[in-house]
Scaffold this motif. Structure first.
Motif, PDB file in Angstrom:
ATOM      1  N   UNK A 114       8.863  -7.666 -17.578  1.00 29.54           N
ATOM      2  CA  UNK A 114       7.501  -7.191 -17.351  1.00 29.54           C
ATOM      3  C   UNK A 114       6.893  -8.013 -16.215  1.00 29.54           C
ATOM      4  N   UNK A 115       6.232  -7.342 -15.304  1.00 28.41           N
ATOM      5  CA  UNK A 115       5.633  -8.000 -14.139  1.00 28.41           C
ATOM      6  C   UNK A 115       4.134  -7.723 -14.116  1.00 28.41           C
ATOM      7  N   UNK A 116       3.336  -8.787 -13.950  1.00 27.99           N
ATOM      8  CA  UNK A 116       1.887  -8.647 -13.857  1.00 27.99           C
ATOM      9  C   UNK A 116       1.470  -8.416 -12.407  1.00 27.99           C
ATOM     10  N   UNK A 117       0.669  -7.400 -12.178  1.00 23.08           N
ATOM     11  CA  UNK A 117       0.211  -7.066 -10.830  1.00 23.08           C
ATOM     12  C   UNK A 117      -0.774  -8.130 -10.344  1.00 23.08           C
ATOM     13  N   UNK A 118      -0.561  -8.593  -9.133  1.00 23.94           N
ATOM     14  CA  UNK A 118      -1.409  -9.639  -8.548  1.00 23.94           C
ATOM     15  C   UNK A 118      -2.289  -9.090  -7.431  1.00 23.94           C
ATOM     16  N   UNK A 119      -1.677  -8.432  -6.464  1.00 20.67           N
ATOM     17  CA  UNK A 119      -2.428  -7.959  -5.300  1.00 20.67           C
ATOM     18  C   UNK A 119      -1.663  -6.872  -4.597  1.00 20.67           C
ATOM     19  N   UNK A 120      -2.350  -6.204  -3.677  1.00 19.84           N
ATOM     20  CA  UNK A 120      -1.694  -5.290  -2.761  1.00 19.84           C
ATOM     21  C   UNK A 120      -2.178  -5.604  -1.355  1.00 19.84           C
ATOM     22  N   UNK A 121      -1.333  -5.298  -0.385  1.00 19.58           N
ATOM     23  CA  UNK A 121      -1.703  -5.552   1.009  1.00 19.58           C
ATOM     24  C   UNK A 121      -1.016  -4.530   1.901  1.00 19.58           C
ATOM     25  N   UNK A 122      -1.335  -4.585   3.194  1.00 16.87           N
ATOM     26  CA  UNK A 122      -0.914  -3.527   4.112  1.00 16.87           C
ATOM     27  C   UNK A 122      -0.243  -4.100   5.358  1.00 16.87           C
ATOM     28  N   UNK A 123       0.642  -3.276   5.933  1.00 14.62           N
ATOM     29  CA  UNK A 123       1.263  -3.555   7.222  1.00 14.62           C
ATOM     30  C   UNK A 123       1.071  -2.314   8.093  1.00 14.62           C
ATOM     31  N   UNK A 124       0.731  -2.524   9.352  1.00 12.05           N
ATOM     32  CA  UNK A 124       0.445  -1.386  10.233  1.00 12.05           C
ATOM     33  C   UNK A 124       0.850  -1.707  11.672  1.00 12.05           C
ATOM     34  N   UNK A 125       0.758  -0.708  12.530  1.00 12.84           N
ATOM     35  CA  UNK A 125       1.165  -0.861  13.917  1.00 12.84           C
ATOM     36  C   UNK A 125      -0.027  -1.071  14.838  1.00 12.84           C
ATOM     37  N   UNK A 126      -0.051  -0.321  15.926  1.00 11.35           N
ATOM     38  CA  UNK A 126      -1.152  -0.391  16.882  1.00 11.35           C
ATOM     39  C   UNK A 126      -1.606   1.008  17.224  1.00 11.35           C
ATOM     40  N   UNK A 127      -2.378   1.140  18.305  1.00 11.06           N
ATOM     41  CA  UNK A 127      -2.894   2.449  18.686  1.00 11.06           C
ATOM     42  C   UNK A 127      -1.785   3.412  19.079  1.00 11.06           C
ATOM     43  N   UNK A 128      -0.676   2.884  19.561  1.00  6.97           N
ATOM     44  CA  UNK A 128       0.415   3.752  20.019  1.00  6.97           C
ATOM     45  C   UNK A 128       1.746   3.400  19.357  1.00  6.97           C
ATOM     46  N   UNK A 129       1.703   2.688  18.235  1.00  5.14           N
ATOM     47  CA  UNK A 129       2.935   2.292  17.553  1.00  5.14           C
ATOM     48  C   UNK A 129       2.783   2.453  16.054  1.00  5.14           C
ATOM     49  N   UNK A 130       3.871   2.853  15.401  1.00  7.08           N
ATOM     50  CA  UNK A 130       3.899   2.871  13.947  1.00  7.08           C
ATOM     51  C   UNK A 130       4.183   1.469  13.432  1.00  7.08           C
ATOM     52  N   UNK A 131       3.864   1.222  12.146  1.00  9.27           N
ATOM     53  CA  UNK A 131       3.919  -0.156  11.680  1.00  9.27           C
ATOM     54  C   UNK A 131       4.422  -0.400  10.281  1.00  9.27           C
ATOM     55  N   UNK A 132       5.183   0.527   9.687  1.00  8.50           N
ATOM     56  CA  UNK A 132       5.761   0.209   8.383  1.00  8.50           C
ATOM     57  C   UNK A 132       6.821  -0.871   8.561  1.00  8.50           C
ATOM     58  N   UNK A 133       7.049  -1.653   7.510  1.00  9.67           N
ATOM     59  CA  UNK A 133       8.064  -2.696   7.599  1.00  9.67           C
ATOM     60  C   UNK A 133       9.459  -2.114   7.382  1.00  9.67           C
ATOM     61  N   UNK A 134       9.634  -1.377   6.313  1.00 12.09           N
ATOM     62  CA  UNK A 134      10.907  -0.694   6.101  1.00 12.09           C
ATOM     63  C   UNK A 134      10.954   0.549   6.986  1.00 12.09           C
TER      64      UNK A 134
END
Length: 325
Positions: A114-134
């Motif tokens: 069992x895992x307790x949820x701590x936080x969520x966060x985001x990754x993104x690119x720029x105005x002309x680039x995509x930014x997912x990590x995977x």
């Protein structure tokens, strides 16, 4: 020990430790300078060196994955409820984090506990680039959201980081359409209050399940990996969902244009863009598809992202968005 969700004080302490460990010192790493970008992290954080056969994240998802029919839907406890108190949105100079406190847990779906949820966060690119990590077949989505949880048997994050399954991260790709996502807007509308590093604001809790692709939660991919930020500990069970979260172009632009990695009073403010780590080899790791997920078939299928990112630039030039920078 974090044995029960009814121990809010202990979970809040764990959340604080999680933030300290996952975020590290903002002076020690960055994304946009050669002396501190992801390729240089290993100079300050030895665990970030991508040595042969180490299980680093992120990775590329491709046709080499295998079906695992034992991987059914995860049990998301408390995700359909409105939690008490308030959540905290923060700009830590590397991302925007939403601290969700106690009350939610993740289990099942092949997770070893069992895992307790701590936080969520985001990754993104720029105005002309995509930014997912995977990436999927070598292509990036516009954004990626990580929901971070800690295994309940551990007294603190330091102990969890010594366990190869100490953390569970649910990863959600974020794609763009032309309509606002109402629940995502509860976060994105607060971004102006955390535009600069170190700023925080309160967010009224909402059912977190409403933000997720709730009708497709049995479709995911699983592998063992690491944190994608220093200290890059190889302590993460990754669950990457096949169906993305959909937001609008304007909501994406709030991240790519209105968030800064520097303090408000800095001599020169720097936009926070392209905050993703480079893709790493899977080596001998197995990447599994859940019993309901689709197996990837090479490069077939539509390109990632609902429209070319250049169209976002055109919209901005035409004045469809009003930014308060």
């Amino acid at each position: 020990m974090l044995k029960h969700l009814s121990e809010p004080a202990m979970v809040r302490s764990a959340a604080l430790l999680m933030v300290l460990v996952l975020c590290a010192d903002s002076q020690d790493y960055c994304y946009d300078k050669t002396d501190c970008d992801p390729y240089a992290w290993g100079d300050s954080f030895p665990s970030c060196h991508p040595l042969l056969e180490l299980h680093h994240s992120p990775i590329n998802l491709d046709h080499h994955m295998v079906r695992n029919n034992s991987l059914g839907p995860l049990h998301l406890e408390g995700f359909d409820a409105i939690q008490t108190g308030h959540w905290t949105l923060e700009n830590d100079g590397h991302s925007v984090l939403l601290q969700v406190g106690s009350g939610m847990a993740v289990s099942g779906g092949g997770l070893p506990g069992v895992y307790h949820v701590i936080q969520l966060h985001f990754h993104w690119g720029g105005l002309a680039t995509n930014g997912s990590e995977h990436t999927v077949d070598g292509r990036r989505y516009p954004m990626e959201m990580h929901l971070v949880s800690m295994k309940s048997i551990h007294p603190n994050v330091s102990a969890a980081l010594d366990d190869p399954t100490g953390l569970a991260v649910l990863g959600f790709f974020i794609d763009v359409v032309y309509a606002d996502n109402v629940y995502f807007g509860l976060i994105s509308q607060k971004l102006s209050s955390v535009a600069y590093r170190g700023q925080m604001t309160k967010v009224k809790p909402f059912p977190l399940l409403s933000l997720l692709p709730k009708h497709n939660m049995s479709q995911y991919y699983r592998y063992s990996g690491s944190l994608t930020t220093p200290p890059c500990s190889q302590a993460v069970v990754w669950t990457l969902y096949e169906v993305p979260i959909y937001i609008s172009w304007s909501q994406l632009a709030q991240f790519t244009s209105q968030i800064f990695s520097t303090e408000e009073d800095a001599e020169q403010v720097t936009p926070l863009q392209n905050n993703f780590r480079h893709v790493h080899p899977t080596f001998s790791r197995t990447v599994s598809a859940s019993r309901d997920a689709g197996l990837l078939r090479g490069t077939a299928g539509r390109p990632l992202g609902s429209a070319p990112v250049v169209h976002l630039l055109q919209i901005i030039v035409l004045g469809s968005f009003t930014f308060k920078l």
